[in-house]
Design an enzyme around this catalytic site. Structure first.
Site, PDB file in Angstrom:
ATOM      1  N   HIS A  20       0.830  -1.201   0.000  1.00  0.00           N
ATOM      2  CA  HIS A  20       0.000   0.000   0.000  1.00  0.00           C
ATOM      3  C   HIS A  20       0.866   1.253   0.000  1.00  0.00           C
ATOM      4  CE1 HIS A  20      -3.240   2.586   2.090  1.00  0.00           C
ATOM      5  NE2 HIS A  20      -3.440   2.576   0.790  1.00  0.00           N
ATOM      6  N   ASP A  28       8.425   8.985 -20.014  1.00  0.00           N
ATOM      7  CA  ASP A  28       8.792   9.159 -21.414  1.00  0.00           C
ATOM      8  C   ASP A  28      10.267   8.807 -21.595  1.00  0.00           C
ATOM      9  OD1 ASP A  28      10.277  11.424 -20.550  1.00  0.00           O
ATOM     10  OD2 ASP A  28       8.652  12.795 -21.061  1.00  0.00           O
ATOM     11  N   HIS A  98       7.448  19.935 -12.191  1.00  0.00           N
ATOM     12  CA  HIS A  98       8.250  18.893 -12.826  1.00  0.00           C
ATOM     13  C   HIS A  98       9.552  18.615 -12.077  1.00  0.00           C
ATOM     14  CE1 HIS A  98       9.537  16.217 -15.966  1.00  0.00           C
ATOM     15  NE2 HIS A  98      10.617  16.938 -16.220  1.00  0.00           N
ATOM     16  N   TYR A 120       6.408  15.751 -20.850  1.00  0.00           N
ATOM     17  CA  TYR A 120       5.763  15.511 -19.548  1.00  0.00           C
ATOM     18  C   TYR A 120       4.906  14.250 -19.528  1.00  0.00           C
ATOM     19  CZ  TYR A 120       7.420  20.245 -18.925  1.00  0.00           C
ATOM     20  OH  TYR A 120       8.223  21.368 -18.870  1.00  0.00           O
ATOM     21  N   ALA A 121       5.207  13.282 -20.374  1.00  0.00           N
ATOM     22  CA  ALA A 121       4.486  12.006 -20.375  1.00  0.00           C
ATOM     23  C   ALA A 121       5.084  11.117 -19.285  1.00  0.00           C
ATOM     24  CB  ALA A 121       4.558  11.342 -21.746  1.00  0.00           C
ATOM     25  N   ASN A 122       4.819  11.503 -18.061  1.00  0.00           N
ATOM     26  CA  ASN A 122       5.363  10.828 -16.887  1.00  0.00           C
ATOM     27  C   ASN A 122       4.271  10.747 -15.827  1.00  0.00           C
ATOM     28  OD1 ASN A 122       8.188  11.045 -17.919  1.00  0.00           O
ATOM     29  ND2 ASN A 122       7.814  13.217 -17.585  1.00  0.00           N
TER      30      ASN A 122
END
Length: 131
Positions: A20, A28, A98, A120-122
């Protein structure tokens, strides 16, 4: 032989060990990966595999209670941001700067690197519980 969709042994192993609130990052091709965090590198070439394909596959196996994204995604990669909103309608989405996002990845159990070239594909996925 595994019956579920996720057949990548490294990702499956990490998910099986998560408790948990443990964290798994999907990123990216450009996100810096801290040296002390397990790197699972799926990137083959520009766009393969995609961030969303990787995310969707992981979500088939991982129960998520919260996600963390960079606040810059909403403005810079609007289409991707909307895809994230659609996938996590009932789950808390925390937005952070970021630079802070990169610092938080140090606490991930692993970081899965994709071939995505979208800025920013994170995402950091915080594990929930299935009971």
């Amino acid at each position: 032989m595994k019956k579920s969709v996720l057949i990548n042994s490294e990702i499956s192993s990490v998910i099986s060990k998560m408790g948990h609130t443990d964290m798994l990052t999907i990123c990216d091709s450009g996100l810096p990966i801290p040296k002390n965090v397990e790197r699972i590198d799926l990137a083959l070439k520009h766009g393969i595999p995609t961030f969303l394909d990787t995310l969707d596959t992981v979500l088939e196996e991982l129960k998520v209670e919260e996600v963390i994204i960079a606040c810059e995604m909403e403005e810079v990669s609007t289409k991707l941001y909307k895809e994230i909103e659609n996938r996590f309608e009932d789950i808390k989405i925390t937005k952070i700067d970021h630079e802070e996002f990169k610092a938080v990845t140090k606490d991930s159990m692993a970081i899965v690197r994709t071939g995505e070239f979208t800025p920013y594909a994170n995402i950091i996925l915080k594990s929930g519980v299935v009971f």
